[in-house]
Design a protein around this motif. Structure first.
Motif, PDB file in Angstrom:
ATOM      1  N   CYS A   1     -25.289 -29.338 -39.094  1.00 26.50           N
ATOM      2  CA  CYS A   1     -26.341 -29.184 -39.718  1.00 26.50           C
ATOM      3  C   CYS A   1     -26.235 -28.463 -41.348  1.00 26.50           C
ATOM      4  O   CYS A   1     -27.262 -28.575 -41.900  1.00 26.50           O
ATOM      5  CB  CYS A   1     -27.189 -28.259 -38.849  1.00 26.50           C
TER       6      CYS A   1
ATOM      7  N   CYS B   1     -28.015 -24.286 -35.219  1.00 26.99           N
ATOM      8  CA  CYS B   1     -28.153 -25.527 -34.245  1.00 26.99           C
ATOM      9  C   CYS B   1     -27.328 -25.664 -33.017  1.00 26.99           C
ATOM     10  O   CYS B   1     -27.590 -26.420 -32.133  1.00 26.99           O
ATOM     11  CB  CYS B   1     -27.744 -26.838 -35.042  1.00 26.99           C
TER      12      CYS B   1
ATOM     13  N   CYS C   1     -21.550 -25.393 -41.047  1.00 22.64           N
ATOM     14  CA  CYS C   1     -21.514 -26.072 -39.969  1.00 22.64           C
ATOM     15  C   CYS C   1     -21.742 -27.461 -40.079  1.00 22.64           C
ATOM     16  O   CYS C   1     -22.299 -28.076 -41.228  1.00 22.64           O
ATOM     17  CB  CYS C   1     -23.025 -25.743 -39.207  1.00 22.64           C
TER      18      CYS C   1
ATOM     19  N   HIS D   1     -24.433 -25.977 -32.487  1.00 23.79           N
ATOM     20  CA  HIS D   1     -23.096 -26.987 -32.524  1.00 23.79           C
ATOM     21  C   HIS D   1     -21.799 -25.794 -32.390  1.00 23.79           C
ATOM     22  O   HIS D   1     -21.666 -25.023 -32.912  1.00 23.79           O
ATOM     23  CB  HIS D   1     -23.067 -27.664 -33.830  1.00 23.79           C
TER      24      HIS D   1
ATOM     25  N   CYS E   1     -22.513 -22.650 -34.257  1.00 23.82           N
ATOM     26  CA  CYS E   1     -23.509 -22.563 -35.583  1.00 23.82           C
ATOM     27  C   CYS E   1     -24.668 -21.689 -34.988  1.00 23.82           C
ATOM     28  O   CYS E   1     -25.256 -21.899 -33.811  1.00 23.82           O
ATOM     29  CB  CYS E   1     -23.863 -23.981 -36.046  1.00 23.82           C
TER      30      CYS E   1
HETATM   31 ZN    ZN Z   1     -25.517 -26.138 -37.275  1.00 25.82          ZN
END
Ligand code: ZN
Length: 391
Positions: free
Chosen positions: A339, A358, A336, A360, A355
């Motif tokens: 993060c 997080c 990712c 994302h 992700c």
């Molecule tokens: Zn992430």
């Protein structure tokens, strides 16, 4: 950047030899190939019998004897003959470096059939002492002809001027057309800084995807050419082994190959040029030979294309004072970018990245390109594994 640094640039021009000149060029190809194969045989024998490795230098010393024994070699310029040994030397050196690099198929230097021998080289175009042309490749008649020792003054189309200092001249036969290829030493000229860095991910569906979110498509004409090639290859396979129709089919395939090669090279040039003009730093994945062997066919064919693209990119970058960095390719598609969490489960599908840590979300290729860029930037990753982008 040091202004005195130089790069080697090649300039290719179409040649229009007379019938006599063309016959002499074919004969030079034949003799240089014979010499190459004989020198290879000699090296193999010397190694087999005495465990000795012959060098180009040692073999060159025998040239005089050879010319006395086989007067037909007198029709070939001495530097052209010497260059044959240099080529064999290079083949051996790259073989040994492949062995050292642990390549699974190192490929011992092979005897050259006539289809695989299509050029000869004049290795000295410039007289450094006198700071002027030698007789090899010197333009004559206001650039309408060039001097090619032992061949004649050959008509040329200088469609663009030569630049820098000419080092060598290679005469190349491409299917049925002759070319003069000059290697010139050209001073590097640094482009003004743009303050921009980019990561480039290469793929099969797309030729390239950048960390800026740009998708570079494989050109349609290339795909069309490959399709045409498949059809022609099938036709060729249907033809009887010996015969006119077969020969014609073989030549058709060779010409389509040539067209695709040129189109691909042109596309690589343009893509690399755009990247080099736009960015100070370009990061891409390092291609690894061992990966290529393991991976599937489609992937390995593409790898070959990318390797030549990357070397072209590196050349252009060097002469423009730009930086190209090849980074470790591991996990660039699973990590990712936001993060740093790395895992297979992040990859929702071929194109979607989400992700699990997080949340994302991104296009999977762009996420990979951003990771590639992050790896090339100095101290891009801090202790917590969070990546900072240096703009
Ligand atoms: Zn992430």
């Amino acid at each position: 950047m040091d202004k005195t640094t130089t790069s080697v640039k090649t300039f290719k021009y179409r040649l229009y030899p007379t019938k006599t000149q063309e016959a002499a060029m074919y004969e030079t190809l034949r003799l240089t190939r014979t010499l190459y194969n004989a020198a290879l045989e000699q090296r193999r024998e010397a190694y087999r019998k005495q465990g000795k490795t012959l060098s180009a230098y040692m073999q060159q010393a025998e040239l005089t004897a050879l010319r006395e024994a086989c007067p037909e070699f007198g029709s070939v310029y001495s530097h052209v003959l010497q260059d044959v040994f240099d080529r064999l030397d290079k083949a051996y050196k790259s073989f040994f470096s492949r062995v050292k690099g642990g390549a699974q198929k190192a490929g011992f230097p092979r005897f050259k059939p006539h289809q695989r021998w299509n050029s000869f080289r004049y290795k000295q175009c410039w007289d450094n002492k006198r700071d002027s042309w030698t007789t090899c490749g010197k333009p004559l008649d206001a650039g309408k002809r060039i001097s090619v020792p032992k061949i004649g003054n050959v008509k040329i189309k200088l469609h663009r001027p030569l630049a820098g200092k000419p080092k060598s001249l290679q005469i190349v036969l491409d299917v049925d057309t002759w070319y003069a290829v000059y290697a010139c030493e050209v001073p590097n000229t640094a482009l003004p800084a743009t303050g921009s860095s980019v990561g480039v991910d290469v793929g099969i569906t797309w030729f390239a995807i950048t960390s800026d979110g740009e998708f570079v498509e494989n050109p349609r004409y290339l795909r069309a050419g490959l399709k045409k090639l498949r059809v022609q290859q099938r036709t060729q396979a249907r033809r009887k082994k010996s015969g006119n129709r077969r020969r014609k089919a073989v030549q058709l395939v060779a010409k389509t190959h040539r067209k695709i090669r040129r189109q691909r090279l042109d596309f690589h040039h343009k893509t690399a040029r755009t990247l080099v003009n736009t960015h100070d730093l370009i990061a891409h994945e390092a291609l690894q030979v061992s990966n290529m062997v393991k991976s599937n066919l489609a992937r390995s064919i593409s790898d070959v294309g990318w390797a030549s693209f990357f070397s072209l990119l590196a050349l252009k970058a060097e002469s423009a004072g730009r930086r190209v960095i090849a980074v470790d390719p591991r996990f660039t598609s699973q990590r990712c970018y936001a993060c740093g969490h790395t895992g297979k489960e992040n990859r929702m599908s071929q194109s979607k990245f989400q992700c699990v840590q997080c949340g994302h979300t991104a296009n999977a290729d762009i996420n990979a390109a951003q990771n590639i860029l992050a790896r090339a930037l100095p101290s891009g990753v801090n202790d917590s594994g969070v990546t900072h982008v240096v703009a």
